[in-house]
Design a protein around this motif. Structure first.
Motif, mmCIF file in Angstrom:
data_model
loop_
_atom_site.group_PDB
_atom_site.id
_atom_site.type_symbol
_atom_site.label_atom_id
_atom_site.label_comp_id
_atom_site.label_asym_id
_atom_site.label_seq_id
_atom_site.Cartn_x
_atom_site.Cartn_y
_atom_site.Cartn_z
ATOM 1 N N ASP A 1 0.845 -1.208 0.000
ATOM 2 C CA ASP A 1 0.000 0.000 0.000
ATOM 3 C C ASP A 1 0.876 1.252 0.000
ATOM 4 O OD1 ASP A 1 -2.302 -1.446 -0.045
ATOM 5 O OD2 ASP A 1 -2.725 -1.250 2.105
ATOM 6 N N TYR A 2 1.901 1.249 0.843
ATOM 7 C CA TYR A 2 2.798 2.408 0.922
ATOM 8 C C TYR A 2 3.446 2.674 -0.440
ATOM 9 C CZ TYR A 2 6.580 5.482 2.317
ATOM 10 O OH TYR A 2 7.425 6.552 2.412
ATOM 11 N N GLN A 3 3.835 1.595 -1.111
ATOM 12 C CA GLN A 3 4.500 1.721 -2.408
ATOM 13 C C GLN A 3 3.524 2.031 -3.549
ATOM 14 O OE1 GLN A 3 7.913 2.077 -1.459
ATOM 15 N NE2 GLN A 3 8.080 1.211 -3.521
ATOM 16 N N GLY A 4 2.234 1.828 -3.287
ATOM 17 C CA GLY A 4 1.252 2.027 -4.342
ATOM 18 C C GLY A 4 1.317 0.922 -5.393
ATOM 19 N N GLU B 1 10.581 9.590 -4.091
ATOM 20 C CA GLU B 1 9.615 9.409 -5.177
ATOM 21 C C GLU B 1 9.808 10.438 -6.283
ATOM 22 O OE1 GLU B 1 6.092 10.045 -2.664
ATOM 23 O OE2 GLU B 1 5.821 11.978 -3.652
ATOM 24 N N VAL C 1 5.320 8.675 -7.644
ATOM 25 C CA VAL C 1 5.650 7.250 -7.807
ATOM 26 C C VAL C 1 6.900 6.953 -6.989
ATOM 27 C CG1 VAL C 1 6.180 5.390 -9.425
ATOM 28 C CG2 VAL C 1 4.657 7.259 -10.122
ATOM 29 N N LYS C 2 6.789 5.970 -6.120
ATOM 30 C CA LYS C 2 7.866 5.686 -5.176
ATOM 31 C C LYS C 2 9.057 4.969 -5.825
ATOM 32 C CE LYS C 2 6.143 6.607 -0.873
ATOM 33 N NZ LYS C 2 4.985 7.399 -1.259
#
Ligand SMILES: *Cc1c(COP(=O)(O)O)cnc(C)c1O
Length: 395
Positions: A47-50, A167, A171-172
């Motif tokens: 989730d954190y990374q998307g 990021e 985007v991470k």
């Protein structure tokens, strides 16, 4: 002179809440590995990374995540992997162990990371994969690099060991490539008690193999067992990629580390933002000493995992600076990331040749300042004042 500001081997201090999470897991986690906390950390991390659920996998450290990524490449004899010469050795040797030949790409002298141009320069018909390292916490130009890799049909792997939370355009770091790795080692901005790592695998079919690959080849039987102990213990098998069997490992991370990692995700942006503000304050306060060149990035593209600079007036000035900082001020700066082509290990492997003049120039004149998150305001102010005095003195 006593050390007044040390280059600490520990990046962060834990809050009482974080310690409580560790104690709770110590008391109650059952099992103590491969349980609820692992699934929680992997899910929160995705989730954190998307990125999609089921694509992130905890590992015992960043290096074992790199080794799994190398395994999933299934290298053939003669395959080449492009990788920066200016990085930590763990970025590179897992690919050697899995049969690839390393080809060194140069970094940009100012940003200290590879570019699409520096990668393209060393591509050959044998290139299979590209490893991009977001060194010091700065995200390389991933849109351009990803486009290049796509055009050439290359596997793109991000070593985001130092770049968690950094990021580009939301985007991470680690979400651009086919695979990515993270490290939760003691030095990193997010550390799970000293060791820990994460592997991201974008492709759903490859991702589905990781739990088996990570844990001794353990997997379920493909039939219902009439009695749960017949056959006992579940099956051991390994997946095939391109008709070849992958070999098993045991690279799992324990539950206590996973519980802490999941908790720290709540604070990582704050840690990164605080480090960046401090880095920018340091850099801006030294504007009148342009001979000490920093990489200034006032956005989340840089998490300032490390605070690195280059003495443009040369190696002699760099050494005089380091010496005076240590001997007269008690501030322990260090010099980091020997270009890998210079190490005996890589030379013996026939990988001792590189055309990376920027990596060489940067390394030969670089200074890395103590920059653990828990430096006190007093230590930070003292380090800045000392830096100004020593720079003036060696001019
Ligand atoms: C720390 C680090 C690694 C290795 O991570 P470990 O968790 O120590 O195995 C790999 N690459 C880079 C760039 C690192 O800084």
């Amino acid at each position: 002179m006593d050390i007044k500001v040390n280059f600490s081997g520990r990046a962060i201090r834990y809050t009482e809440d974080e310690i409580a999470v560790v104690v709770e897991a110590m008391r109650n986690a059952d099992p103590l590995t491969q349980g609820h906390y692992m699934r929680q950390f992997e899910s929160k991390f995705a989730d954190y990374q998307g990125v999609a659920q089921g694509t992130c996998f905890t590992t015992m450290n960043g290096c074992s995540a790199l080794e799994l990524s190398a395994q999933l490449c299934m290298f053939n004899e003669g395959d080449e992997v492009v990788i920066p010469s200016h990085t930590f050795t763990a970025s590179a040797y897992p690919y050697v162990k899995k049969g690839a030949k390393l080809v060194w790409a140069d970094v940009d002298l100012h940003s200290r990371v590879v570019t699409a141009e520096s990668i393209e320069r060393v591509l050959t018909p044998r290139t299979r994969a590209v490893v991009v390292v977001h060194l010091y916490g700065y995200v390389a130009d991933m849109p351009a690099i990803a486009a290049l890799c796509k055009e050439r049909g290359l596997i793109l792997i991000e070593d985001a060991a130092q770049a968690i939370g950094a990021e580009i355009g939301g985007v991470k770091a680690g979400a651009f490539g086919d695979m990515a790795i993270f490290s939760f080692h003691s030095h990193k901005n997010l550390t799970t008690l000293g060791e820990g790592g994460m592997l991201y695998v974008r492709d759903a079919k490859l991702a589905a193999m990781v739990p088996t690959l990570r844990h001794n080849g353990h997997c379920g039987f493909d039939f219902e067992r009439p009695d749960y102990w017949k056959p006992a213990m579940g099956n051991v098998d390994m997946p095939f990629i391109d008709g070849r069997m992958v070999q098993p490992n045991n690279y799992c991370l324990g539950e206590v580390e996973c519980a802490l990692g999941a908790k720290l995700l709540e604070r990582i942006d704050e840690i990164n933002d605080q480090k960046r503000s401090r880095a920018l304050a340091f850099i801006d306060a030294l504007k009148d000493f342009p001979e000490l060149e920093f990489h200034r990035e006032d956005s989340r593209r840089h998490n300032y995992h490390l605070l690195a600079a280059r003495m443009t007036s040369g190696v002699d000035a760099r050494d005089r600076f380091m010496r005076a900082m240590f001997n007269e001020k008690g501030v322990k700066c260090v010099v980091q990331y020997i270009p890998l082509d210079r190490y005996d290990y890589y030379r013996r492997l026939g990988m001792g040749e590189a055309c990376c003049p920027n990596a060489d120039t940067f390394f030969d004149t670089m200074i890395s300042f103590p920059f653990q998150h828990w430096l006190t305001e007093e230590e930070f102010t003292y380090m800045l004042a000392s830096t100004r005095e020593v720079l003036a003195q060696i001019r």
